[in-house]
Every structure is written in structure tokens, then in C-alpha cells.
Scaffold this motif. Structure first.
Motif, PDB file in Angstrom:
ATOM      1  N   LYS A 378       0.827  -1.205   0.000  1.00 11.91           N
ATOM      2  CA  LYS A 378       0.000   0.000   0.000  1.00 11.91           C
ATOM      3  C   LYS A 378       0.862   1.256   0.000  1.00 11.91           C
ATOM      4  CE  LYS A 378      -3.899   2.096   2.449  1.00 11.91           C
ATOM      5  NZ  LYS A 378      -4.763   2.008   3.654  1.00 11.91           N
ATOM      6  N   GLY A 379       2.057   1.156   0.573  1.00 14.50           N
ATOM      7  CA  GLY A 379       2.954   2.303   0.647  1.00 14.50           C
ATOM      8  C   GLY A 379       3.976   2.089   1.743  1.00 14.50           C
ATOM      9  N   ASN A 380       4.583   3.182   2.205  1.00 15.46           N
ATOM     10  CA  ASN A 380       5.590   3.110   3.261  1.00 15.46           C
ATOM     11  C   ASN A 380       5.377   4.228   4.269  1.00 15.46           C
ATOM     12  OD1 ASN A 380       7.604   0.935   2.338  1.00 15.46           O
ATOM     13  ND2 ASN A 380       7.443   2.220   0.517  1.00 15.46           N
ATOM     14  N   ARG A 381       5.627   3.901   5.528  1.00 15.01           N
ATOM     15  CA  ARG A 381       5.588   4.884   6.608  1.00 15.01           C
ATOM     16  C   ARG A 381       7.017   5.278   6.949  1.00 15.01           C
ATOM     17  NH1 ARG A 381       2.473   8.704   9.006  1.00 15.01           N
ATOM     18  NH2 ARG A 381       3.045   9.050  11.174  1.00 15.01           N
ATOM     19  N   PHE A 382       7.288   6.575   7.005  1.00 17.33           N
ATOM     20  CA  PHE A 382       8.634   7.077   7.284  1.00 17.33           C
ATOM     21  C   PHE A 382       8.636   7.852   8.603  1.00 17.33           C
ATOM     22  CE2 PHE A 382       8.359   6.589   2.726  1.00 17.33           C
ATOM     23  CZ  PHE A 382       9.565   5.985   2.399  1.00 17.33           C
ATOM     24  N   ASP A 383       9.594   7.536   9.452  1.00 18.89           N
ATOM     25  CA  ASP A 383       9.831   8.287  10.695  1.00 18.89           C
ATOM     26  C   ASP A 383      11.278   8.759  10.654  1.00 18.89           C
ATOM     27  OD1 ASP A 383       7.280   7.811  12.351  1.00 18.89           O
ATOM     28  OD2 ASP A 383       7.823   5.794  11.702  1.00 18.89           O
ATOM     29  N   ILE A 384      11.463  10.068  10.483  1.00 18.85           N
ATOM     30  CA  ILE A 384      12.769  10.624  10.137  1.00 18.85           C
ATOM     31  C   ILE A 384      13.166  11.714  11.133  1.00 18.85           C
ATOM     32  CG2 ILE A 384      14.046  11.884   8.339  1.00 18.85           C
ATOM     33  CD1 ILE A 384      12.021  10.632   6.329  1.00 18.85           C
ATOM     34  N   TYR A 419      10.185  12.498  -8.303  1.00 14.92           N
ATOM     35  CA  TYR A 419      11.441  11.950  -8.819  1.00 14.92           C
ATOM     36  C   TYR A 419      11.767  10.601  -8.182  1.00 14.92           C
ATOM     37  CZ  TYR A 419      12.671  16.613 -10.657  1.00 14.92           C
ATOM     38  OH  TYR A 419      12.701  17.799 -11.335  1.00 14.92           O
ATOM     39  N   TYR A 420      12.527   9.799  -8.901  1.00 13.10           N
ATOM     40  CA  TYR A 420      13.173   8.634  -8.292  1.00 13.10           C
ATOM     41  C   TYR A 420      14.351   9.145  -7.472  1.00 13.10           C
ATOM     42  CZ  TYR A 420      10.402   5.530 -11.210  1.00 13.10           C
ATOM     43  OH  TYR A 420       9.366   4.861 -11.792  1.00 13.10           O
ATOM     44  N   GLY A 421      14.510   8.602  -6.274  1.00 15.70           N
ATOM     45  CA  GLY A 421      15.538   9.077  -5.362  1.00 15.70           C
ATOM     46  C   GLY A 421      16.926   8.580  -5.724  1.00 15.70           C
ATOM     47  N   PRO A 422      17.950   9.199  -5.151  1.00 13.93           N
ATOM     48  CA  PRO A 422      19.337   8.856  -5.496  1.00 13.93           C
ATOM     49  C   PRO A 422      19.696   7.412  -5.190  1.00 13.93           C
ATOM     50  CG  PRO A 422      19.250  10.344  -3.597  1.00 13.93           C
ATOM     51  CD  PRO A 422      17.877  10.306  -4.177  1.00 13.93           C
ATOM     52  N   TYR A 677       9.759   8.373  -2.954  1.00 12.51           N
ATOM     53  CA  TYR A 677      11.002   8.407  -2.183  1.00 12.51           C
ATOM     54  C   TYR A 677      10.953   9.492  -1.110  1.00 12.51           C
ATOM     55  CZ  TYR A 677      13.016   5.170  -5.514  1.00 12.51           C
ATOM     56  OH  TYR A 677      13.274   4.049  -6.275  1.00 12.51           O
ATOM     57  N   ALA A 678      11.218   9.106   0.129  1.00 17.47           N
ATOM     58  CA  ALA A 678      11.188  10.055   1.237  1.00 17.47           C
ATOM     59  C   ALA A 678      12.260  11.120   1.075  1.00 17.47           C
ATOM     60  CB  ALA A 678      11.383   9.312   2.559  1.00 17.47           C
ATOM     61  N   THR A 679      13.425  10.745   0.545  1.00 22.93           N
ATOM     62  CA  THR A 679      14.490  11.734   0.358  1.00 22.93           C
ATOM     63  C   THR A 679      14.064  12.816  -0.635  1.00 22.93           C
ATOM     64  OG1 THR A 679      15.448  10.171  -1.239  1.00 22.93           O
ATOM     65  CG2 THR A 679      16.436  10.260   0.955  1.00 22.93           C
ATOM     66  N   VAL A 680      13.238  12.438  -1.611  1.00 19.41           N
ATOM     67  CA  VAL A 680      12.739  13.414  -2.583  1.00 19.41           C
ATOM     68  C   VAL A 680      11.727  14.349  -1.926  1.00 19.41           C
ATOM     69  CG1 VAL A 680      11.465  13.679  -4.747  1.00 19.41           C
ATOM     70  CG2 VAL A 680      13.175  11.863  -4.522  1.00 19.41           C
TER      71      VAL A 680
END
Length: 690
Positions: A378-384, A419-422, A677-680
Motif C-alpha cells: 500500500k505504501g511506506n511509513r517514514f519516521d525521520i 522523482y526517483y531518489g538517489p 522516495y522520502a528523500t525526494v
């Protein structure tokens, strides 16, 4: 890879560092709800022939409906659409649930079978069986009915062997969606899981007729599915039959004339030699069930494929025996579901302590019935955590908290460039994955191998082995130097040692690694082109939707194929401002997609020509690579965004407006769709490159 790329928001942003430690970047995969997985059960895996396919190639969505090629929106690592709920044939809901009459001569009419059942069981028991069958079919139609697959019905003890045989046949001919088995002379009836799965791929009538053909077991008989112009869908059906009944049946596609007198393709099924006489087991014809074990992999500072290499080496299985829904960051702590084939839950538990030393933990181990596939999430959860917060050098504002608040609000409202991330390209490496992908697309096999073995500027066993191979082309010597967990490298070197470091040997070397790994490099090249195309599109047209753009219409009508939902904007639609930038998609290059009919389409042609690629080039038969392409939205939105500021020294949340920059960290949490992408997203928030 993202420097000088576009932003969609205009706030000032702020500076900071991410991934100071893996615990500062935690990724948790959001699993797809079980009822949505029903349509993803069929694995569409690619080979040049249409028979059994390899694992982990792009999935086919809405398989039951799509009868022609129709590239859809991207899923992670692939070119496929988003899953949609399955459809149910009207005949499946309520009423008389007996199967449709079949025209094949070996099949009796349902009325005759009812008479046989009445005489064998007696009318009261026959009616109870009919009620059980109908209730089961209705339960199958309820997406949240968890016990539908476990229901059983006893017909009582049947002592006479011939009566039992007649009853087995009569039940399955009237109710092909049921299977029968005998326990100490007691006959048990339950639902056929294989029937239910095939119903997600073809019509119920085809499914019913197929299982009646299967049960009749007439020597030299054949069965043909309806004409089907969708090659990817035919591959799924081929693979299903081979996976479930491969020891009994074989399949072949052949040309037929459809109802419009037009040439089309159909799948024909026939019994293998001497296999027609085999007995049917209680669970269908699959004589040996594959063993699958599901688990959640927690990894730290490891690539997904590297982690799989460690696991495979320890368990004594192939990396291709593992399946997963997406590739996760290396410099992070990540949690993702995985499934491994041919390994018991007990065996997986045994290696837990050894894997902890490699930076992995294995949780939630349990048996499963099938593997996962890319995009099945379904997706991704990010904790940064963002540390070392400060203003940009050009920013004279004194209020950093206001800058952060402004950035969060802006991105939550307007989204970010998708974008696609690095990490997609091998961030910080001397040779990036897209360069290998381009060499493979150009069929420069030796160049691709040498790029693959280009070492980093470090003195460790892996890079020393790579350096030695490039200097000597001694594959055997390099093989000895490599650690066991470098599975891809070892697979390549074994083939190179056997066949030589020439075009043929390198081709066989690439074929020696799993399809999912080969296609990974090609997808990296396609991702790079998409990134450049998105920047070009936003540079020349901005956020205005113009004539020739491609838009994706989020229609709920399931009868409309994904391909038909991609529409070329007309001049009148541009003038009327009919579409928003959020609906605009750009193609991931491939052989079956359409390109924008404005300057962006021309840019694609020129860009691919620069890399010596023609528009129809995205097939590499020697490597069994077939890249149909797909569509990816230019912009994406973030969901469930929350954040707070914390004193890095005291570990307490900060609420006032007076921030000591060097001592403050920013905690951000949000959800992103697959392939985002979380970095994006962070780049858009902070206006920083990482």
C-alpha cells in the motif's frame, strides 16, 4: 542525481542533515489489505515464451478484464498498475450456484447430475449439499469473510467403494468449485482454492468448464480458453496452470478467429502423455504443494538484495526463492514483509541469532500459501529525524520555526515532484546502476559486466576481488576472494569462469542471475530518463496542463482499461483548463507506451537517440528482458504528515519560538505511496540536495 531538478513549491526551506545514524531514518512497509491481495494472486513473470514465467516481473492488474496490453501507473521497481478490486460474475451471486452447462460432449447436464446426487445421497442430504455450495460461493463474494476458505461439509460415511467413486464425480461435475475427499469412509466436501484463484483471471464460465474438463480426465481431450489479445494476461494464465497443474497439463497459445472474424490468440490446454490417468488428490491436481514461509525483515544499514544474499547463504536456498514487495533504503532501519520458498518456519527461527550479527532481525514468522511480488504494498511509513538545523546561507530570517512550519504546510498542500531518489541509482558509487542498465539495453554484455565489477575506492574483500577481476579477468580467482553473501557477483563469476569473459560468456553470466536482478538495472536507466523528462516538462510548461500532455483519469469504472485512462490533452481542453497538473503523467520508457504529443514527446525521442536506443528497443531477447513501460504521475502528495521539534541534548519537545539551531532536531513522520522516495519529499520540504 537530483541537483538542479525542479521544485513545485516556492518556500525558502532550511538546512539539516539526515541519516546521521540508521535510527534517524525508519521505514515501515504498509501492507496491502488482504481483500485487495485477491487480485494480485496471479504472478506475471517474464520470459520470451508465454509458458511458465520467472518471479518478480511487473504485475498484471485487473487480469480478469484486460484483454489487451495496457501499461498503467508505476509500482515500485516495475511497470504495472495499481490493484483494483476483483469483479464477480453475476452468476456467482445468490440463486442457483450450480455451474453453467458446458457444451463439451464429455460433460453431463446439471439436471442429470442433480438426479445422480439425489439417488446417491437422498434428497434431504442432496439439498443440504446444494445449500452448502451456494453459501460457500456467497461467502467467497464477501471480501472480508475470513473463514470462507476453511468451510467443510460432511456427506457422512459412504461404505460402498463404487458409490463413493460415483459420488466424487457427481459432486465435482455439478459443483466444479468444490473438492471432495474421503476420511475413513466419510466423504468431506470443501471449496476449491484453485477454482477461486482462476476466477480472478478468467470468467466464471471458463473456470467452470476448465475444471469439468480437468475432472473428466479424458485421454487426448483438449480445452481452449476464450480468445485473448492481451499477451501479459495470457502469460498469467499460462503460469497459473503450470504452477498448479504442471505435472498433469501443458499449455500452448495458438491463433484463432474471434467473433468479429479477426485473428486473435487463445490458450489451449491438454493432458501430458500418460498423465491423464493420474488420480485427483483432495486439494486438486497439484501433487506437491510449494512450501512458503512469511516473515517481517528488520534490517539496518543493508541493501535489500544484500540482506537476501545473507539469508540465502545461511539457509542454503537461492536468492530467487525470496520475494518482497519493494526495495528499501540501505542507510536506515527498515521493516518489510518477505516470503521465502522451501524453508520451514522452524528453520527460519533457527538462524535468527546469526542474522542479528549481520544487522537483521526476523519477526512474525508464519506459514504462507504463496510468494509476494513487487508493487504488492500500500505504501511506506517514514519516521525521520533531521539534525543540525539551520537557515540557508541566503536566508536572513531569524525565525527558523516559521521556516519549518511554512515548508510543512506548503508540501502538505501542494505535494512534491515525484522523482526517483538517489538510492535508485547507487548513491555515491563510482558506477551507478543506470549505466549498467543502458549497457544491457544496448546488448553490450562485456561492458555491462565490467561496469558491474567496477570497485569503489575502499580496501575491503569485496572491492579487492572486483579490482582483481578487472585486472586479470580471472573469474575463478575472484570467486575465491569474494565473501559468500555477495550472491550476484558469485553467480556472474561462476558463469564467466565456465564460458569466458566474451560476449557469449557475459550473456550467460547475466542469465545466471535472477530475472528480478537483471531487470533492476534496466529499470534504473528508465528511472533516470523519467527524472530528466520530469525536469524538462516542468521547465518548459510549469504547472499548466498543455495540449499534448498525458493525463491519467481516476475513473472508478472498472470496465475502462488502465491504458484507456491515459488521455492526450487537446487544445480545447487546455483552453478550458479541464485538467490539473496532479493528473499529468509521464511515460517510463518501454515498447508499449505512448508519448506526449508536444515538445516533451520530441525530447524523449532525442534523449533516447543520444543513448543509441530506438523507441521500440526495450526488449533484450538474449537476456529475456521485456520492458513494456508504464506511466508515473509528475506530482505526488504526502499523507498523514506530522512533525515536532526536539532539544537534541535534553530529548524534550520544544514549543516556544526561540530555537538554538545547533541543539534542535526535527522529527517528521509521513506516509508515501509505493515507488515514492522520502528523500525526494524531504528535498522539497527543506530545499536541500542530499
Amino acid at each position: 542525481m537530483l541537483r538542479a531538478f525542479s521544485y513545485v513549491t516556492d518556500h525558502t526551506g532550511f538546512c539539516g542533515t539526515i541519516k546521521n545514524s540508521p535510527s534517524d531514518f525508519v521505514v515501515t512497509e504498509i501492507e496491502m489489505p488482504e481483500h485487495l491481495l485477491r487480485d494480485t494472486r496471479a504472478e506475471s513473470l517474464q520470459k520470451t515464451s508465454e509458458a511458465p514465467l520467472e518471479q518478480n516481473s511487473p504485475g498484471l492488474q485487473q487480469a480478469k478484464k484486460l484483454r489487451r496490453e495496457s501499461p498503467g501507473p508505476c509500482a515500485e521497481g516495475c511497470c504495472g498498475g495499481t490493484p483494483s478490486p476483483s469483479e464477480h460474475d453475476p452468476s456467482r451471486a445468490g440463486g442457483d450456484c450450480s455451474a453453467s452447462p458446458n457444451k463439451n460432449p464429455h460433460e453431463g447436464e446439471p439436471e442429470l447430475k442433480s438426479g445422480v446426487l439425489d439417488s446417491l445421497l437422498g434428497k434431504p442430504m442432496s439439498e443440504l449439499l446444494n445449500k452448502f455450495a451456494c453459501d460457500l460461493k456467497n461467502a467467497w463474494d464477501l471480501e472480508n469473510n475470513a473463514d470462507a476458505g476453511t468451510r467443510e461439509f460432511s456427506l457422512g460415511p459412504i461404505l460402498d467403494k463404487k458409490n463413493r467413486a460415483d459420488l466424487h464425480s457427481a459432486v465435482r461435475q455439478k459443483f466444479p468449485f468444490l473438492v471432495t475427499l474421503t476420511k475413513d469412509n466419510e466423504m468431506i466436501v470443501k471449496g476449491n482454492a484453485d477454482y477461486r484463484e482462476l476466477c480472478q483471471l478468467v470468467t466464471e464460465k471458463e473456470t467452470s468448464d476448465f475444471f469439468k474438463f480437468l475432472d473428466a480426465k479424458l485421454e487426448n481431450s483438449t480445452f481452449s480458453f476464450e480468445p485473448d489479445g492481451n499477451k501479459e494476461h495470457r502469460k498469467v494464465v499460462h503460469h497459473f496452470i503450470n504452477r498448479k497443474f504442471g505435472k498433469l497439463l501443458e499449455t500452448k497459445s495458438f491463433t484463432v478467429t474471434d467473433v468479429n472474424d479477426q485473428p486473435n490468440m487463445s490458450i489451449m490446454v491438454r493432458f501430458r502423455e500418460k498423465s491423464w490417468s493420474r488420480k485427483r488428490s483432495a486439494g486438486g491436481f497439484q501433487e506437491k504443494q510449494d512450501l512458503y514461509t512469511a516473515f517481517t525483515l528488520q534490517k539496518e544499514n543493508l541493501e535489500t538484495l544484500e540482506a537476501i544474499g545473507f539469508l540465502a547463504a545461511e539457509l542454503g536456498v537461492l536468492p530467487s526463492d525470496f520475494s518482497y514487495a519493494g526495495i528499501k533504503d540501505k542507510k536506515a532501519i527498515t521493516y518489510q514483509p518477505m516470503v521465502v520458498k522451501k524453508v520451514t518456519p522452524e528453520r527460519l527461527k533457527e538462524i535468527g541469532s546469526k542474522m542479528e550479527k549481520k544487522g537483521m532481525r526476523i519477526h512474525n514468522i508464519h506459514s504462507a500459501c504463496q510468494h509476494l511480488r513487487l508493487g504488492q504494498l500500500k505504501g511506506n511509513r517514514f519516521d525521520i529525524v533531521v539534525r543540525d538545523l539551520k537557515h540557508h546561507s541566503h536566508d536572513s530570517s531569524a525565525d527558523l520555526k516559521e521556516r519549518i512550519s511554512e515548508a510543512m504546510e506548503n508540501v502538505e498542500t501542494k505535494g512534491f515532484v515525484n522523482y526517483y531518489g538517489p538510492q535508485r541509482f547507487g548513491q555515491g558509487q563510482n558506477i551507478q546502476t543506470d549505466q549498467i542498465g543502458l549497457a544491457l539495453l544496448n546488448e553490450k554484455m562485456v561492458k555491462a559486466v565490467k561496469l558491474f565489477f567496477t570497485p569503489e575506492d575502499t580496501d575491503d574483500p569485496v572491492n579487492n576481488a572486483k579490482r582483481y577481476f578487472l585486472q586479470t579477468e580471472d573469474a575463478k580467482g575472484a570467486l575465491v576472494m569474494l565473501p559468500e553473501f555477495k550472491v550476484r557477483e558469485k553467480m556472474l563469476l561462476r558463469a564467466l569462469n565456465r564460458y569466458g569473459v566474451n560476449h557469449e560468456g557475459c550473456t550467460k553470466g547475466w542469465l545466471n542471475i535472477p530475472h528480478s536482478m537483471r531487470v533492476f538495472y534496466v529499470h534504473a536507466y528508465c528511472s533516470k530518463i523519467w527524472n530528466e523528462a520530469a525536469s524538462y516538462r516542468l521547465k518548459i510548461y510549469g504547472s499548466k496542463v498543455v495540449e499534448g500532455d498525458l493525463v491519467f483519469s481516476e475513473e472508478n469504472d472498472e470496465s475502462v482499461s488502465l491504458n484507456d485512462k491515459v488521455h492526450v490533452v487537446t487544445a480545447a481542453e487546455e483552453s478550458a483548463n479541464k485538467y490539473s497538473i496532479n493528473q499529468v503523467v509521464l511515460p517510463m520508457v518501454g515498447h508499449s507506451i505512448k508519448y506526449p504529443s508536444n515538445k516533451v514527446g520530441q525530447w524523449y525521442h532525442e534523449r533516447l537517440s543520444k543513448d543509441e536506443l530506438q523507441m521500440c528497443k526495450f526488449r533484450v531477447p538474449p537476456l529475456q528482458l521485456n520492458i513494456p513501460g508504464c506511466y508515473r504521475p509528475i506530482l505526488k502528495n504526502v499523507q498523514n504528515l506530522s512533525y515536532f521539534l526536539e532539544d537534541s541534548e535534553k530529548g524534550i519537545e520544544i514549543e516556544d519560538n526561540h530555537l538554538n539551531e545547533s541543539k534542535v532536531s526535527l522529527h517528521i513522520s509521513f506516509d508515501l505511496d509505493p515507488s515514492c522516495y522520502a528523500t525526494v519529499c524531504l528535498r522539497e520540504i527543506m530545499k536541500c540536495d542530499f
